[in-house]
Design a protein around this motif. Structure first.
Motif, PDB file in Angstrom:
ATOM      1  N   LYS A   1       0.792  -1.156   0.033  1.00  0.00           N
ATOM      2  CA  LYS A   1       0.027   0.131  -0.089  1.00  0.00           C
ATOM      3  C   LYS A   1       0.840   1.292  -0.120  1.00  0.00           C
ATOM      4  O   LYS A   1       2.245   1.310   0.215  1.00  0.00           O
ATOM      5  CB  LYS A   1      -0.882  -0.025   1.273  1.00  0.00           C
ATOM      6  CG  LYS A   1      -0.285   0.137   2.449  1.00  0.00           C
ATOM      7  CD  LYS A   1      -1.282   0.299   3.916  1.00  0.00           C
ATOM      8  CE  LYS A   1      -0.547   0.726   4.937  1.00  0.00           C
ATOM      9  NZ  LYS A   1      -1.460   0.702   6.131  1.00  0.00           N
ATOM     10  N   GLU A  61      -0.267   7.236   3.774  1.00  0.00           N
ATOM     11  CA  GLU A  61      -1.685   7.941   3.848  1.00  0.00           C
ATOM     12  C   GLU A  61      -1.220   9.234   4.695  1.00  0.00           C
ATOM     13  O   GLU A  61      -0.277   9.428   5.117  1.00  0.00           O
ATOM     14  CB  GLU A  61      -2.522   7.087   4.387  1.00  0.00           C
ATOM     15  CG  GLU A  61      -2.912   6.033   3.759  1.00  0.00           C
ATOM     16  CD  GLU A  61      -3.848   6.217   2.413  1.00  0.00           C
ATOM     17  OE1 GLU A  61      -4.427   7.446   2.470  1.00  0.00           O
ATOM     18  OE2 GLU A  61      -4.156   5.428   1.712  1.00  0.00           O
ATOM     19  N   TYR A  62      -2.149  10.128   4.348  1.00  0.00           N
ATOM     20  CA  TYR A  62      -2.231  11.286   5.453  1.00  0.00           C
ATOM     21  C   TYR A  62      -2.081  10.909   6.770  1.00  0.00           C
ATOM     22  O   TYR A  62      -2.470  10.006   7.277  1.00  0.00           O
ATOM     23  CB  TYR A  62      -3.472  11.908   5.432  1.00  0.00           C
ATOM     24  CG  TYR A  62      -3.788  12.649   3.853  1.00  0.00           C
ATOM     25  CD1 TYR A  62      -2.999  13.883   3.647  1.00  0.00           C
ATOM     26  CD2 TYR A  62      -4.649  12.325   3.239  1.00  0.00           C
ATOM     27  CE1 TYR A  62      -3.149  14.548   2.160  1.00  0.00           C
ATOM     28  CE2 TYR A  62      -5.001  13.065   1.875  1.00  0.00           C
ATOM     29  CZ  TYR A  62      -4.327  13.931   1.623  1.00  0.00           C
ATOM     30  OH  TYR A  62      -4.424  14.510   0.355  1.00  0.00           O
ATOM     31  N   LEU A  71      -0.173  14.262  -0.266  1.00  0.00           N
ATOM     32  CA  LEU A  71       0.175  13.222  -1.199  1.00  0.00           C
ATOM     33  C   LEU A  71       0.454  13.513  -2.420  1.00  0.00           C
ATOM     34  O   LEU A  71       0.180  14.636  -2.676  1.00  0.00           O
ATOM     35  CB  LEU A  71      -0.941  12.299  -0.932  1.00  0.00           C
ATOM     36  CG  LEU A  71      -1.705  11.854   0.300  1.00  0.00           C
ATOM     37  CD1 LEU A  71      -2.923  10.895   0.205  1.00  0.00           C
ATOM     38  CD2 LEU A  71      -0.399  11.075   1.064  1.00  0.00           C
ATOM     39  N   ASN A 101      -8.074  12.732   5.519  1.00  0.00           N
ATOM     40  CA  ASN A 101      -8.698  11.233   5.587  1.00  0.00           C
ATOM     41  C   ASN A 101      -9.181  11.010   7.033  1.00  0.00           C
ATOM     42  O   ASN A 101      -9.407  10.025   7.593  1.00  0.00           O
ATOM     43  CB  ASN A 101      -7.627  10.259   5.426  1.00  0.00           C
ATOM     44  CG  ASN A 101      -6.333  10.492   6.197  1.00  0.00           C
ATOM     45  OD1 ASN A 101      -6.272  11.333   6.938  1.00  0.00           O
ATOM     46  ND2 ASN A 101      -5.495   9.479   6.268  1.00  0.00           N
TER      47      ASN A 101
END
Length: 306
Positions: free
Chosen positions: A160, A163-164, A185, A228
């Motif tokens: 993966k 992420e934030y 991102l 997020n």
């Protein structure tokens, strides 16, 4: 007069094993005491177990949890103690031990060198998929504390993307290792306004928490929410170690790059100074602390939700 010639081979005299010597050899290299006792296969099994157990913990991802790592340390230490006890106990039983061809100092030295080579090429971090870092600065206060020992998951981004809010360790262009939080991102348009992140023209939610004293300076603690939903705390001083810190103007983040900030917003040499971070620069995700300058108070702090 006839001379009688005895062609019978000389019988080797027993040479009892010394428990103290077996202990010292096993203390220097696990399994070497068993070789001294005439049990090379047992030595190979013990050494193999010491190498295999971390690999299994890495395979099952057990080391990415504090109590999993604690279990690994307990098993490894217990096994090493057992190897010492076994070496001494077996040596004491060998009262009528007949020395084997390898029971010479030079063979023991060769075997020891072989063990050292195996251990030297065995990468514990690679087996576990983790790496330890010591936090050297206050740039990530209040999340990280100076002197924290933190474990990073080196396999976190194999399947993966970051992420934030992820706290990552990465290798900078200057060759130094940094630890900061991902706030932007790839392809985001990002700005930093008065210490708060703005993404694609939308300022992230922030809430004043309390006034604080940090580094002997009055500051403010805020709670910031990334797109997020990830929530974390930051410090704002209104000025940096280099003087008044200007806003970071809206900038597009290149593909396969990330923008990172320290939670101690005005005392952090992050992407505002060192630029974007490419994915292949990221070493791993910071996951938990296991010690710090305040001792056990910094144990088992999970940073995946902070």
């Amino acid at each position: 007069m006839e001379q009688l010639i005895d062609n019978q081979p000389k019988q080797k005299m027993p040479k009892p094993r010394n428990g103290f010597v077996a202990f010292l050899l096993s203390l220097i290299l696990p399994g070497l005491g068993q070789v001294y006792n005439g049990q090379p296969r047992k030595a190979a099994v013990f050494l193999g177990l010491l190498l295999l157990i971390p690999f299994l913990f890495g395979l099952t991802r057990g080391a990415t949890f504090f109590y999993g790592m604690l279990a690994l340390v307990f098993i490894e230490v217990t096994l090493r103690i057992y190897i010492l006890i076994d070496a001494v106990r077996q040596a004491r039983k060998q009262k009528l031990y007949i020395q084997k061809p390898y029971n010479t100092w030079y063979y023991h030295l060769l075997i020891a060198i072989g063990m050292i080579v195996v251990l030297a090429f065995y990468d514990l971090n690679a087996a576990l998929g983790t790496q330890t870092f010591k936090i050297p600065t206050v740039s990530n206060n209040p999340t990280f504390q100076e002197g924290d020992f933190i474990l990073a998951d080196k396999r976190a981004y194999e399947t993966k993307s970051p992420e934030y809010g992820d706290l990552v360790a990465f290798l900078g262009q200057d060759g130094q290792t940094y630890t900061f939080r991902i706030v932007g991102l790839p392809t985001d348009d990002l700005a930093v306004i008065d210490g708060i992140v703005s993404i694609n023209g939308k300022l992230c939610k922030s809430k004043f928490v309390k006034p604080i004293m940090n580094l002997g300076i009055r500051a403010e603690e805020f709670q910031e929410v990334l797109p997020n939903g990830h929530t974390h705390f930051i410090y704002k001083f209104g000025r940096s170690y280099e003087g008044k810190l200007p806003d970071f103007e809206k900038t597009p983040i290149p593909a396969d790059c990330y923008f990172v900030l320290g939670d101690n917003r005005d005392f952090s040499r992050d992407s505002r100074f060192i630029g974007f971070v490419k994915k292949d620069q990221i070493i791993g995700r910071m996951i938990y602390s296991y010690w710090g300058e305040s001792g056990s108070l910094r144990m088992n702090i999970d940073f995946r939700d902070k």
